[in-house]
Write an enzyme that holds these catalytic residues in place. Structure first.
Site, mmCIF file in Angstrom:
data_model
loop_
_atom_site.group_PDB
_atom_site.id
_atom_site.type_symbol
_atom_site.label_atom_id
_atom_site.label_comp_id
_atom_site.label_asym_id
_atom_site.label_seq_id
_atom_site.Cartn_x
_atom_site.Cartn_y
_atom_site.Cartn_z
ATOM 1 N N LYS A 185 0.847 -1.206 0.000
ATOM 2 C CA LYS A 185 0.000 0.000 0.000
ATOM 3 C C LYS A 185 0.876 1.247 0.000
ATOM 4 C CE LYS A 185 -3.869 1.956 2.714
ATOM 5 N NZ LYS A 185 -4.716 1.746 3.925
ATOM 6 N N SER A 237 -9.697 1.908 3.163
ATOM 7 C CA SER A 237 -8.813 2.616 2.273
ATOM 8 C C SER A 237 -7.811 1.732 1.524
ATOM 9 C CB SER A 237 -8.039 3.674 3.063
ATOM 10 O OG SER A 237 -7.186 3.065 4.010
ATOM 11 N N SER A 275 -9.718 -0.457 7.407
ATOM 12 C CA SER A 275 -9.227 -0.325 6.029
ATOM 13 C C SER A 275 -8.585 -1.566 5.417
ATOM 14 C CB SER A 275 -8.230 0.820 5.937
ATOM 15 O OG SER A 275 -8.930 2.020 5.829
HETATM 16 N N1 GLN Z 1 -12.985 4.246 6.822
HETATM 17 C C1 GLN Z 1 -12.265 4.596 8.001
HETATM 18 C C2 GLN Z 1 -11.804 6.032 7.939
HETATM 19 O O1 GLN Z 1 -12.003 6.636 6.949
HETATM 20 C C3 GLN Z 1 -11.101 3.657 8.224
HETATM 21 C C4 GLN Z 1 -9.867 4.065 7.517
HETATM 22 C C5 GLN Z 1 -8.680 3.200 7.825
HETATM 23 O O2 GLN Z 1 -8.765 2.168 8.483
HETATM 24 N N2 GLN Z 1 -7.537 3.669 7.404
HETATM 25 O O3 GLN Z 1 -11.259 6.550 8.853
#
Ligand code: GLN
Length: 474
Positions: A74, A149, A173
């Site tokens: 990532k 994400s 995410s």
């Molecule tokens: N969807 C969550 C957020 O936007 C989780 C994001 C993540 O785990 N990086 O914060």
């Protein structure tokens, strides 16, 4: 072929390391213009490295179970000398002079880093649509998002554009995009994987974790990246990192608990049906499944978004046009330079979080919001602690629905945040959790079930997930 199967064939000399690498690049060439899972691809370097690893395996330097396997990373995880953008304009040209500990461990295990995957900007989002470099599409249906994400990593594995990938999980995410893409993903116990070289979103919640085609692949990859790192003061010295050990054990007599509030309002009917079917597979193998009640569900999303935004606003202060990356071209004086740089360099969602985070930390509101969120977090974690006195593993859907259509989510950020209801408490409490595929909806989109363990009990979730996979096959 799974990653472990590929590595075994390499060991038996039925396949060369280079062939494995060529296979993924062939898939990338075929599918990338449709999927766009990657932001950067290291083809030349990967070919050279494949030859080196081939030699290393022959000489007995790389003996681990994933030696020779190509892996995607990532784009918020630093690879030395390679652009690491966090899918943000702010870091468009950032080339880290250092490397994430997790990536160094991939290399020490004889794995081959093949490129960087797309993500929501600074890991803030649930769809991979907030990337400054274009969206990623769900390989199962390209009109839908892959989740986020870590959407690029999950789409890459689902499309066969990678055998394995690293993601990061701050509030779901890894698990949510894994469930949307029909792959398996693990968020480890906080402190299990070094955060050194992971660009911070919310430091008290962030963990790097593995994404793969099945549970065994994820366990093997987590074994590679886990372990104490003196460069990260929150990393732990654990002695129980032999996760693969747990894979073949039966789950007879193990106790699984389900918060019954999780299945009440807001959960899509098809996801619920598939979740209930999954319970039958577990009970079919002698597991005990019970429902229990949680009182703190309504506080999970607010507590998470206050704490995560507060930490993000502080962590992202460093992007000021001086130290890293982007700087606005025209400005008058220092303050205008900050203002224009951050206005132009950050996207909408990131700015929303910075404003929310600065607000809840500001004097006069700190007690009313941030401190209250910390208290809510303590209550949530007490409830999980109590549940783990009774249950080995807690079960939950990975997300309340399957992958939404592209373009539907960002219009209403608040309702997008609600989609994180089943994942955020795990991060608030530092728990490990895995998302495993458990079915499909009528549109042909994957559904995932989440297995949550107590701190340091990854083995129980790997054992349960592996048994579930076997049960589903029989
Ligand atoms: N969807 C969550 C957020 O936007 C989780 C994001 C993540 O785990 N990086 O914060």
């Amino acid at each position: 072929m799974t990653a472990l199967e590929l590595a075994e064939k390499i060991k038996q000399r039925q396949i060369s390391v280079l062939d494995g690498v060529k296979t993924v690049f062939a898939e990338i060439e075929k599918k990338e213009n449709r999927i766009h899972a990657y932001l950067d691809i290291y083809k030349k370097e990967a070919y050279a490295r494949a030859r080196q690893v081939e030699k290393g395996i022959a000489e007995g330097i790389y003996t681990g179970p994933l030696a020779g396997v190509p892996v995607a990373v990532k784009d918020n995880i630093c690879v030395k000398g390679k652009k690491t953008t966090c899918a943000s304009r702010m870091l468009e040209n950032f080339v880290p002079p250092y490397q994430a500990e997790a990536v160094s461990r991939l290399e020490q295990a004889g794995m081959i880093v093949i490129g960087k995957t797309n993500m929501d900007e600074f890991a803030m989002g649930s769809t991979t649509e907030t990337s400054a470099y274009g969206i990623t599409r769900n390989p199962w249906n390209t009109d839908h998002v892959p989740g986020g994400s870590s959407g690029g990593s999950c789409a890459a594995v689902a499309a066969g554009e990678a055998y394995l990938a690293l993601g990061s999980d701050t509030g779901g995410s890894i698990r949510q995009p894994s469930s949307f893409c029909g792959v398996t993903g693990v968020k480890p116990t906080y402190g299990t994987v070094s955060r050194y070289g992971l660009i911070a979103y919310a430091s008290s919640l962030d963990q790097i974790g593995p994404i793969g085609k099945n549970t065994a692949d994820c366990a093997a990859l987590l074994e590679v990246i886990a372990g104490r790192d003196p460069k990260d003061s929150t990393s732990l010295d654990r002695k129980d990192l032999d996760f693969s050990e747990a894979m073949d054990q039966k789950i007879t007599g193990m106790k699984f608990g389900i918060p019954k509030e999780y299945l009440a309002k807001g959960l899509d009917g098809e996801v619920k049906n598939s979740f209930m079917e999954a319970l039958k597979i577990l009970t079919g193998q002698g597991a005990i499944v019970e429902f229990f009640s949680v009182d703190t569900m309504e506080y999970m999303i607010p507590a998470y978004y206050i704490i995560a935004s507060a930490e993000a606003s502080s962590n992202l202060e460093r992007f000021d046009g001086v130290k890293y990356g982007y700087r606005a071209a025209d400005y008058e004086g220092l303050h205008d330079m900050y203002y224009r740089t951050r206005t132009e360099g950050f996207g909408e969602e990131v700015k929303r979080r910075i404003m929310l985070g600065s607000f809840v930390l500001s004097s006069g509101y700190y007690d009313a919001y941030y401190l209250k969120a910390l208290r809510a977090k303590a209550l949530i974690c007490q409830e999980f602690d109590r549940a783990f006195e009774k249950y080995d593993v807690i079960l939950a859907p990975a997300a309340p629905h399957t992958a939404p259509k592209i373009g539907e989510s960002l219009k209403d950020p608040l309702s997008m945040y609600l989609g994180d209801i089943y994942t955020v408490a795990v991060n608030l409490c530092g728990l490990p959790a895995i998302s495993v595929p458990c079915g499909m909806d009528s549109k042909g989109l994957p559904i995932g079930i989440q297995m949550i363990g107590n701190r340091f009990e990854e083995k129980k979730i790997f054992r349960s997930a592996a048994a579930f996979e076997r049960g589903g096959r029989d």
